[in-house]
Design a protein around this motif. Structure first.
Motif, PDB file in Angstrom:
ATOM      1  N   GLN A 208       0.848  -1.178   0.000  1.00  0.00           N
ATOM      2  CA  GLN A 208       0.000   0.000   0.000  1.00  0.00           C
ATOM      3  C   GLN A 208       0.890   1.236   0.000  1.00  0.00           C
ATOM      4  O   GLN A 208       1.707   1.424   0.906  1.00  0.00           O
ATOM      5  CB  GLN A 208      -0.920   0.006   1.219  1.00  0.00           C
ATOM      6  CG  GLN A 208      -1.881  -1.158   1.274  1.00  0.00           C
ATOM      7  CD  GLN A 208      -2.833  -1.152   0.083  1.00  0.00           C
ATOM      8  OE1 GLN A 208      -3.316  -0.104  -0.342  1.00  0.00           O
ATOM      9  NE2 GLN A 208      -3.105  -2.337  -0.450  1.00  0.00           N
ATOM     10  N   TYR A 210       2.043   5.317  -0.062  1.00  0.00           N
ATOM     11  CA  TYR A 210       1.659   6.533   0.660  1.00  0.00           C
ATOM     12  C   TYR A 210       2.393   7.750   0.106  1.00  0.00           C
ATOM     13  O   TYR A 210       2.613   8.728   0.824  1.00  0.00           O
ATOM     14  CB  TYR A 210       1.922   6.394   2.160  1.00  0.00           C
ATOM     15  CG  TYR A 210       3.308   5.931   2.536  1.00  0.00           C
ATOM     16  CD1 TYR A 210       4.391   6.823   2.539  1.00  0.00           C
ATOM     17  CD2 TYR A 210       3.544   4.620   2.910  1.00  0.00           C
ATOM     18  CE1 TYR A 210       5.652   6.398   2.888  1.00  0.00           C
ATOM     19  CE2 TYR A 210       4.803   4.191   3.269  1.00  0.00           C
ATOM     20  CZ  TYR A 210       5.870   5.080   3.257  1.00  0.00           C
ATOM     21  OH  TYR A 210       7.108   4.678   3.609  1.00  0.00           O
ATOM     22  N   PRO A 263       6.809   1.366  -0.558  1.00  0.00           N
ATOM     23  CA  PRO A 263       5.539   2.080  -0.333  1.00  0.00           C
ATOM     24  C   PRO A 263       5.602   3.553  -0.694  1.00  0.00           C
ATOM     25  O   PRO A 263       4.625   4.099  -1.200  1.00  0.00           O
ATOM     26  CB  PRO A 263       5.284   1.869   1.164  1.00  0.00           C
ATOM     27  CG  PRO A 263       6.013   0.603   1.506  1.00  0.00           C
ATOM     28  CD  PRO A 263       7.231   0.600   0.633  1.00  0.00           C
ATOM     29  N   ALA A 268      -0.880   6.976  -3.175  1.00  0.00           N
ATOM     30  CA  ALA A 268      -2.129   6.577  -2.536  1.00  0.00           C
ATOM     31  C   ALA A 268      -3.319   7.072  -3.360  1.00  0.00           C
ATOM     32  O   ALA A 268      -3.168   7.815  -4.330  1.00  0.00           O
ATOM     33  CB  ALA A 268      -2.181   7.130  -1.114  1.00  0.00           C
ATOM     34  N   GLN A 315      -1.414  -2.053  -6.201  1.00  0.00           N
ATOM     35  CA  GLN A 315      -1.900  -1.960  -4.833  1.00  0.00           C
ATOM     36  C   GLN A 315      -3.188  -2.742  -4.604  1.00  0.00           C
ATOM     37  O   GLN A 315      -3.691  -2.768  -3.483  1.00  0.00           O
ATOM     38  CB  GLN A 315      -2.131  -0.493  -4.467  1.00  0.00           C
ATOM     39  CG  GLN A 315      -0.896   0.373  -4.613  1.00  0.00           C
ATOM     40  CD  GLN A 315      -1.162   1.817  -4.247  1.00  0.00           C
ATOM     41  OE1 GLN A 315      -1.680   2.107  -3.171  1.00  0.00           O
ATOM     42  NE2 GLN A 315      -0.810   2.733  -5.148  1.00  0.00           N
ATOM     43  N   LEU A 317      -6.237  -2.081  -5.475  1.00  0.00           N
ATOM     44  CA  LEU A 317      -7.289  -1.200  -4.966  1.00  0.00           C
ATOM     45  C   LEU A 317      -8.622  -1.615  -5.568  1.00  0.00           C
ATOM     46  O   LEU A 317      -8.728  -1.837  -6.772  1.00  0.00           O
ATOM     47  CB  LEU A 317      -6.977   0.256  -5.319  1.00  0.00           C
ATOM     48  CG  LEU A 317      -5.663   0.812  -4.776  1.00  0.00           C
ATOM     49  CD1 LEU A 317      -5.471   2.247  -5.245  1.00  0.00           C
ATOM     50  CD2 LEU A 317      -5.628   0.748  -3.259  1.00  0.00           C
TER      51      LEU A 317
END
Length: 1345
Positions: A208, A210, A263, A268, A315, A317
């Motif tokens: 994930q 960021y 990451p 994100a 990721q 998502l």
């Protein structure tokens, strides 16, 4: 068991390998449902790129059932076989694994049980059983070396990277090296922690990200120093510096050697939304600006959106915001499908764009399915389900996919509209298809997807039109208006040019009257390039491109404008302490630093001190012993505290291990509660549906009763309505009849009044014209009488003078305008020279030497192509009607010389032409027209070289109509316009606009002359004619050539042709092996000559017929001068005859080559098939001798072609059934393009093109005693290319051909001469009058040879 044991151990009989699977199996739910019918599935692996899948069952019986019955799905058959047994890869023996680590990993796999701590503070993971400990056996000597070497390598690498991270960085390259060292240091820490079993990645869990920026900091500085910055990412007034606020992450392809991203290298969801918001606000709308390079724009946006999709996949998502991002990427590709459809393939490839769109929609299908399983409904799913259907209209399998959707999606408006398009496409109902496209319900993005079907649907519609309206017979032609076909094929009303280009691309011809000739449709090699559909598609978009791609109102621009890119360096250029682990990019970066410091303290706490090195020391004193005891007590206290801390850490670890189990139980309870709620909701929904069904049935019963009652009422109303209609019709008919009668009476009255007015007007005009003509006659009569009186006085004076030269004073001779003419008249009277009455009549006018001599003017202005050759020119003068026309005509008659003054001039009296004569090498024809043209004058206008149109500024409408009609009838490309009463420059500009001179499409050059005050009309006419004469004079010297037809055929199909065919080495090998190839090459040469002879020359320029009488005769027929061409040289009938004769010259098709034993029979059969029966035996024997002597098949084909050519030409001359035309006119460029170029180098038997000559209205073939030649199939002759220069090889080839024709051919030898003396019996057999018996005898003689 015996069967199972007998099976081959190389295959796994519980696992099946499926290849060439249907496309529907790309949906795992569909594939699992199909294979689940045969048993319990253990594992299912799908490989979309290979179109294969692997299915594992619980038992071998289930796998065998699926093997025999599961290879067909929905009519599609695919292959199923047992999968091979997978063998474990060989382990690398040189790599050693720490046994403690192996034991810990084994304990982890068993559920983190049996954890104990040694007395020294080290945790030991015990295996759950003795079998687990026996999994690994370390080697004998390697472990100690590995243990000592690995920590030192890690430590050295970390120290080197930390030294790089502590260096200052001022440039982009230095910053990149520091950040790259930071990332390597982080990966090294992760690897070390994994080796020490301190950090174990969760299986199946994606990273994930960021990263808070649109582009990671490391990529920004890397692209800046490598100069890989896009135009849209540069700083203002800079060509190489990147703007960190505008930079967007680039797309990079995944590769095997690429490391897993960290990451902080992944953005994100908020950062991804900020990136897409910036693209939609600032970049998307740039494609509508004319100065934006469309290729750079497309590739930039495509690369950045592909990067967004890749990070969503990395990721994993799956949320509404992620779905929104993928939907916006899909809308971008849909928009580009229509916006960039007309771009070059190097800029935009529609296939690659469609592939990316398909990937986006496939991702959306999976995300919709996963979110639906979670109970989340996507608001835009119906829209994109409709796009998926529109993209797969050519594949009917999408109907099955629609059937798997929920009912509300099946009944949505988007899917229903897409199914309507599918039905129209399946029925090839092109009209219905474009009607649906123009409806308001069809959105802009749906129309963009449908653009891909335009060309294919129009081609299918064109095939249907051609099959329906094409003429059934070969010699008939059917055509349809271009506007009608354009409307049927869905082209916009004002884009008939695009429709014409589309029809011509597929081989249909369009006439000058805008009608399309329906013939067979060609299949071009290049695909049709569709233009931008501004009216059909792009007019539907009412918002900006960004709003269209967003699908809703754009988010506020402050989302990205207030953002500040992250910077990991301080003001001195050093890497921040918080940036060493990239935790400074998190929102709670400060808290992370505190936590990190605490963790470091805890790590220091758990460190066990190493045993000190043992050394031999002297015996300690008492004080030292006390100190050692005190230190030992302190160390034991510390050890006790350490053990307590270890026990507390163990307790915390056990609590952490128990926490996921509690969370799993709570999650299971929540799922059970949700399942109960769903069941209750389903029961309630079923109850409501039952109640709704009962209510619906009750309403239906009431509606049926009401419907029956309405039917009875309607029946009664119908009867009443019919009676009322009858009464109303009678009343209306009476009213209409009365109204029509009144209109008829009023029309008759108006007609009589109009006739009276027109009669009065015509009488007045005739009276005025008669009065004007009488005035002119009276004036000229008076002038003639005065001139005659002056002439009588002059004659009387001359007769009274003595016969010597001094009769006239010398001063009078010197002062005269021309002394030559008086001297010539004196010689005529005194010496008795013959009188030239025409010259005298030409000199009757006063001041004849001041008139404009057109012959002299043209001789100076026209270009001279050949010295001494006559030049021909035709001029048309158009005058207005009425009084102004009379005045202009009077000025022309006074100012133009209508008969040549010079000696040797010749004029012809012809009332149709104003001037017709020859002088100074110029044959001139002038046509004078008054007012509008009629049928009589229209026949005099064509083939004109120049137009002179006179008009008045007050009668512009009449002048405009007269100029346009004259330009249309004559077809002349040059015009001069002379207007009266126009002085200023602004008046001239207004005059050009009012006359619509720009609409005269056929004019190449034109000029407007204004009659200024103080300047005579003849001066203006002289300037205009000088301009016309200086234009390029039409000459066919380099375009056309006339030769004798027989010479044309013999020269091009004789010795010269076969000399050219023998030039290539590769072709010589084919000539040795294949006689069929030689025959096809010769027929191809004849076909190309047919193209040259049969070309339509009706649009080429002609010599005016009235000037033919001035053409000088020539002795030869071979010429390239237009005036010397034979009469009716443009007629199509002689060309059709010549084409038919060339068709007879072709050789018949050769059969396959026989065995050497049957060669004689084969040659004799083909000679009888292709040659004259009288000479067939002789030619066959000559061919046999040539082959025996080692000649190539091309020499034999040359012999057969020569004999057949002589026979066909001689037959037509004797029979006179199809007479060969005497001369032929052809285009020189067409001959060079189709015949004289080295076409035979590319000709091959296997891929020879099929052509077809348009032989409409050709005379039937002569009844030759030959077998029918193969049908000629040629394409329509393409327009002749530009003229080429003379080729040296062509000239030499023609000279050789002429020399070869001059030699006498060798005398033919018959079979009897070649065989020598024969017996009387054989001689009688040769002379047998029966041709059948004679042929049988010849065959026996060949076999005996």
């Amino acid at each position: 068991m015996a069967d199972a044991e007998s099976r081959d151990g190389a295959y796994n009989y519980k696992t099946l390998l499926c290849t060439n699977i249907p496309e529907l199996f790309l949906d795992k739910f569909v594939a699992r449902t199909h294979f689940g019918r045969f048993g319990n599935l253990v594992n299912f692996v799908l490989r979309p790129r290979r179109m294969t899948c692997t299915v594992s069952y619980a038992t071998e019986e289930e796998a065998e059932l699926a093997l025999h019955e599961g290879n067909i799905y929905n009519g599609h058959e695919f292959q199923i076989s047992y999968a091979e047994m997978e063998t474990a890869p060989a382990q690398k023996t040189e790599q050693w694994v720490d046994p403690d680590v192996q034991a810990e990993l084994s304990a982890l796999s068993s559920g983190w049980k049996s954890v104990e701590y040694s007395s020294h503070g080290k945790s030991v993971m015990k295996p759950p059983s003795s079998g687990a400990a026996a999994i690994y056996k370390p080697p004998a000597a390697a472990p100690t070396e590995r243990r000592e070497r690995a920590p030192s390598q890690f430590k050295a690498a970390k120290q080197e990277l930390e030294s790089l991270m502590r260096k200052p960085a001022y440039t982009s390259e230095e910053k990149y090296r520091v950040l790259d060292a930071r990332d390597k240091w982080m990966r090294l820490n992760q690897q070390q922690q994994q080796d020490n079993n301190q950090l174990l990645p969760t299986a199946g869990q994606a990273t994930q990200g960021y990263c808070p920026d649109m582009c990671p900091e490391k990529e920004r500085v890397l692209r800046e120093f490598q100069r890989q910055v896009a135009v849209y990412e540069l700083q203002e007034n800079s060509d190489d510096l990147i703007c960190h606020k505008l930079a967007i992450k680039q797309y990079s392809r995944s590769s095997a050697d690429q490391e897993t991203p960290l990451p902080h290298e992944l953005r994100a969801e908020p950062a991804l939304h900020m990136t897409m918001c910036y693209l939609m606000h600032e970049i998307m709308d740039l494609c509508e600006h004319g100065q934006t390079p469309i290729g750079d724009w497309f590739h930039f946006v495509w690369d950045r959106t592909r990067s967004i999709r890749k990070e969503i996949t990395q990721q994993e998502l799956c949320s509404l915001s992620a779905v929104k991002l993928v939907e916006q990427c899909a809308r971008f590709h849909i928009h580009c499908a229509a916006r960039l459809v007309a771009e070059d393939p190097s800029v935009f490839d529609s296939k690659i764009n469609a592939e990316n769109l398909t990937k986006c929609l496939q991702t959306l299908k999976y995300m919709y399915h996963d979110l639906r399983l979670k109970g989340i409904q996507c608001p835009r799913e119906a829209e994109f389900r409709g796009y998926i259907v529109l993209l797969n209209l050519a594949d009917a399998n999408f109907l099955w996919d629609i059937g798997q959707l929920p009912v509300e999606l099946q009944n949505c408006a988007e899917v229903r509209q897409a199914i309507k398009f599918y039905l129209a496409l399946q029925d090839t109902n092109i009209v219905r298809f474009f009607q649906l496209l123009r409806e308001r319900e069809t959105s802009y993005l749906s129309a963009c997807i449908l653009v891909t079907y335009f060309t294919r649907l129009r081609v299918l519609g064109l095939h249907r039109l051609s099959q329906a309206y094409r003429a059934p017979r070969k010699h008939e032609i059917s055509s349809l208006p271009l506007a009608y076909i354009s409307k049927l094929l869905g082209f916009p009303p004002k884009q008939e040019d695009e429709a014409a280009y589309f029809l011509q691309h597929y081989g249909l011809e369009i006439t000058g009257s805008s009608r399309v000739i329906l013939t067979r449709i060609d299949t071009p090699e290049a695909d049709y390039k569709l233009k931008r559909q501004l009216e059909l598609v792009e007019s539907k978009r009412q918002e900006s491109v960004g709003e269209c791609i967003c699908g809703e109102t754009l988010p506020p621009a402050t989302l990205y404008r207030n953002h500040r890119p992250h910077n990991s360096f301080n003001e001195q250029g050093y890497l921040k302490t918080s940036a060493w682990m990239a935790k400074d990019q998190l929102p709670n970066a400060h808290q992370d630093e505190v936590v990190a410091s605490n963790q470091n303290d805890e790590k220091n706490l758990f460190k066990v001190p190493m045993n000190s090195i043992k050394m031999k020391l002297p015996a300690p004193t008492e004080q030292q012993k006390q100190q050692q005891q005190t230190q030992q007590a302190q160390e034991e206290a510390k050890l006790a505290a350490l053990q307590q801390a270890i026990a507390a850490a163990k307790q915390r670890q056990m609590e952490l291990l128990a926490k996921p189990e509690a969370e799993a139980e709570a999650k299971a309870k929540r799922e059970q509660q949700q399942l109960l709620q769903q069941q209750q909701q389903q029961l309630q929904r079923q109850r409501q549906e039952a109640e709704a069904e009962a209510e619906r049935q009750r309403i239906q019963r009431i509606a049926r009763a009401e419907e029956q009652r309405q039917i009875e009422n309607e029946r009664q109303l119908t009867k009443q309505t019919e009676t009322l209609y009858q009464q109303l019709i009678e009343e209306q008919l009476n009213k209409i009849c009365l109204r029509q009668l009144r209109l008829h009476q009023g029309t008759i009255e108006c007609y009589h009044n109009l006739l009276d007015n027109l009669s009065q007007t015509l009488v007045k005009q005739c009276h005025q014209q008669h009065h004007y003509e009488l005035g002119l006659m009276r004036r000229y009569w008076k002038r003639w009488r005065s001139y005659r009186r002056y002439q009588r006085q002059k004659d009387s004076l001359i007769q009274s003078l003595p016969l010597h030269f001094e009769a006239s004073p010398s001063d009078d001779l010197v002062n005269a305008e021309s002394a030559e003419e008086p001297l010539r008249l004196m010689r005529r009277y005194r010496q008795g020279e013959p009188c030239n009455y025409r010259q005298l009549l030409a000199g009757l006018d006063e001041q004849c030497w001041l008139k404009l001599d057109l012959w002299q003017l043209l001789s100076k202005a026209m270009p001279q192509f050949r010295p001494g050759a006559r030049r021909f020119y035709k001029l048309v003068i158009s005058l207005p009607a009425g009084l102004i026309g009379d005045q202009l005509e009077y000025q022309l008659d006074r100012g133009l010389l209508q008969h040549p003054l010079a000696d040797g001039g010749d004029t012809k009296a012809d009332g149709r032409f104003y001037i017709l004569g020859l002088a100074q090498g110029i044959a001139l024809s002038v046509v004078k027209l008054r007012g509008q043209q009629d049928q009589r004058t229209n026949r005099l206008v064509p083939n004109a070289n120049g137009l002179v149109c006179l008009g008045h500024a007050e009668h512009l409408s009449e002048a405009k109509q007269r100029f346009h009609s004259l330009e249309e009838v004559s077809g002349c490309p040059y015009m001069v316009i002379i207007m009266q009463q126009t002085t200023s420059y602004q008046q001239q500009k207004d005059l050009i606009k009012q006359l619509y001179l720009s609409d005269l499409k056929r004019l190449k050059e034109w000029r407007l002359f204004c009659q200024r005050p103080g300047r005579s009309l003849m001066q203006t006419v002289q300037s205009g004619i000088t301009f016309l004469a200086s234009q390029p004079f039409p000459s066919c010297g380099s375009l056309l050539q006339q030769v004798e037809s027989r010479e044309f055929i013999v020269n091009h199909l004789g010795l010269e042709l076969f000399q050219r065919l023998r030039q290539d080495c590769f072709l010589r090998q084919l000539y040795q092996k294949s006689p069929q190839f030689c025959q096809q090459v010769y027929n191809e040469a004849v076909r190309r000559l047919q193209l040259v002879a049969g070309e339509d020359l009706s649009m080429m320029p002609q010599l005016p017929p009235e000037l033919v009488i001035y053409v000088e005769p020539i002795t030869t027929s071979n010429t390239n001068r237009l005036e010397h061409f034979s009469p009716n040289w443009q007629s199509i009938e002689p060309r059709q005859k010549l084409v038919q004769i060339l068709e007879d010259i072709k050789l018949p098709t050769l059969s396959d080559s026989p065995d050497p034993s049957q060669l004689c029979t084969w040659l004799l059969d083909y000679a009888q098939l292709s040659q004259d029966e009288d000479n067939a035996d002789t030619i066959a024997m000559q061919s046999m001798q040539m082959l025996v002597n080692g000649a190539a098949y091309l020499d034999v084909i040359e012999l057969w072609a020569t004999e057949r050519l002589k026979y066909v030409l001689g037959h037509h001359e004797r029979k006179k059934d199809l007479i060969l035309p005497r001369c032929l006119v052809y285009k020189v460029s067409t001959l060079k393009t189709h015949f004289q170029n080295p076409w035979f180098f590319e000709f091959q038997q296997s891929n020879s093109h099929n052509f077809k000559i348009n032989l409409n209205n050709i005379m039937p073939a002569a009844n030759l005693p030959l077998s029918p030649s193969p049908t000629i199939r040629t394409a329509a002759t393409s327009p002749s290319p530009s003229l080429n220069e003379l080729d040296f090889h062509d000239i030499v080839g023609k000279a050789i051909a002429v020399l070869e024709r001059s030699h006498l051919r060798q005398e033919r030898q018959t079979l009897r001469d070649l065989n020598g003396p024969q017996s009387r019996e054989k001689a009688r057999e040769w002379d047998d009058p029966d041709p059948k018996r004679q042929r049988l005898t010849n065959k026996r003689n060949y076999e005996n040879m």
